[in-house]
Scaffold this active site. Structure first.
Site, short mmCIF file in Angstrom:
data_model
loop_
_atom_site.label_atom_id
_atom_site.label_comp_id
_atom_site.label_asym_id
_atom_site.label_seq_id
_atom_site.Cartn_x
_atom_site.Cartn_y
_atom_site.Cartn_z
N LEU A 37 0.84 -1.19 0.00
CA LEU A 37 0.00 0.00 0.00
C LEU A 37 0.88 1.24 0.00
O LEU A 37 1.88 1.31 0.71
CB LEU A 37 -0.90 0.03 1.24
CG LEU A 37 -2.30 -0.58 1.14
CD1 LEU A 37 -3.01 -0.46 2.50
CD2 LEU A 37 -3.13 0.07 0.06
N ASP A 38 0.50 2.26 -0.78
CA ASP A 38 1.22 3.52 -0.78
C ASP A 38 1.12 4.18 0.60
O ASP A 38 0.13 3.97 1.32
CB ASP A 38 0.63 4.47 -1.82
CG ASP A 38 0.88 4.01 -3.25
OD1 ASP A 38 1.88 3.30 -3.47
OD2 ASP A 38 0.06 4.34 -4.13
N PRO A 39 2.10 4.99 0.99
CA PRO A 39 2.04 5.66 2.29
C PRO A 39 0.75 6.47 2.51
O PRO A 39 0.22 6.50 3.62
CB PRO A 39 3.27 6.58 2.26
CG PRO A 39 4.23 5.88 1.37
CD PRO A 39 3.39 5.24 0.30
N ALA A 41 -2.18 5.83 1.42
CA ALA A 41 -3.36 4.96 1.49
C ALA A 41 -3.46 4.34 2.88
O ALA A 41 -2.46 4.15 3.57
CB ALA A 41 -3.28 3.88 0.43
N ARG A 174 -4.49 4.85 -8.59
CA ARG A 174 -3.98 6.16 -9.03
C ARG A 174 -4.05 6.29 -10.55
O ARG A 174 -4.35 7.36 -11.09
CB ARG A 174 -2.54 6.35 -8.58
CG ARG A 174 -2.39 6.68 -7.09
CD ARG A 174 -0.94 6.92 -6.75
NE ARG A 174 -0.15 5.71 -6.72
CZ ARG A 174 1.15 5.64 -7.02
NH1 ARG A 174 1.79 6.72 -7.41
NH2 ARG A 174 1.81 4.50 -6.94
#
Length: 292
Positions: A37-39, A41, A174
């Site tokens: 997971l992206d930071p 998110a 995204r």
């Protein structure tokens, strides 16, 4: 300690940060995660503990998200964490237009991942190349979007759209935000993202890092059973003698009209590991619980 932790990842943390924190809280070295997971998110980040790290490859790939897309804005990272490249009001957009455009994103689609992503090209992460300013051709990938549901629509100079997305592994939300803007003749970026489901784990049953700390201090933490997230796989039950042979790495003949990857049990209750059925022969793939 063997099994899984259904972690609710906090905002601003990388997946690696979460693994490091779990290691420290549980005082346990063998920890891994599924589905980065992206930071920016939040939401479900499956964490494997002990030998369950070897089961990560067998988890289902389906994921679900709740996302907020802001239209009229384009950034370097395709979310609000990046530098704004362009910003132009688009008050003319209507919900009807957005609904029509979103229909193009359901099913199997071709997607170009964001340049700031963890995908490797020639052994290097795209985000590392992007930070160095190196030009690179991002490989196109085929992903599958099972369903997109509109949850809310807010008009304005930069309209925002809340959606629920169910998709297969490898999908970048995204990129959907960016490409939706392009289809609508404007720009788009991801404003917020929550993962509500990942690899068989659900947000409603997740623990925060604070929850985990509280439970570990109280001595009440119990990991999710290692086979709980493998229910998408067929199961095979062995009696005592064949089970012991299988756990010793031997192949076992079975009169079953199925093939592929299966969960293996002894007497229906004891999870032994993962096997592959091929031509009525059960081949060990990963022995989780050997029989002495």
């Amino acid at each position: 300690m063997q099994g899984f932790l259904n972690l609710n990842k906090p905002f601003g943390w990388t997946s690696h940060d979460c693994v490091a924190r779990v290691r420290k809280l549980l005082r346990f070295k063998r920890v891994g995660h599924a589905g980065t997971l992206d930071p920016a998110a939040t939401g479900v980040l499956p964490i494997a503990l002990g030998k369950a790290t070897r089961l990560l490859q067998y988890l289902p790939g389906e994921k679900a998200y709740k996302a907020t897309i802001r239209l009229g804005v384009r950034t370097t990272t395709d979310d609000l964490q990046g530098e704004i490249i362009s910003s132009q009001p688009c008050t003319h957009l209507t919900l009807a237009e957005v609904k029509t455009a979103l229909a193009q994103f359901e099913g199997k689609i071709e997607q170009i991942p964001p340049i700031y992503s963890a995908i490797q090209v020639d052994g290097k992460r795209l985000y590392d190349l992007a930070r160095k300013g190196e030009a690179v051709e991002v490989p196109v990938r085929t992903v599958e979007i099972f369903n997109i549901e509109i949850l809310d629509w807010r008009e304005g100079d930069f309209p925002e759209l809340d959606v629920a997305i169910a998709c297969g592994s490898g999908t970048y939300i995204r990129a959907i935000a960016r490409d939706l803007g392009t289809v609508l003749g404007t720009s788009g970026t991801l404003a917020a993202l929550i993962r509500t489901e990942s690899s068989g784990f659900h947000l409603a049953n997740s623990l925060t890092l604070t929850d985990l700390e509280t439970q570990t201090q109280a001595g009440t933490f119990q990991p999710v059973a290692p086979d709980a997230a493998l229910q998408h796989l067929p199961s095979v039950t062995l009696s005592a003698t064949p089970a012991q042979k299988w756990c010793q790495g031997q192949r076992v003949s079975l009169n079953l009209n199925i093939s592929g990857i299966v969960r293996v049990y002894e007497e229906e209750t004891r999870f032994l590991g993962i096997g592959q059925l091929q031509d009525e022969v059960l081949i060990p793939q990963m022995v989780f619980e050997p029989i002495s």
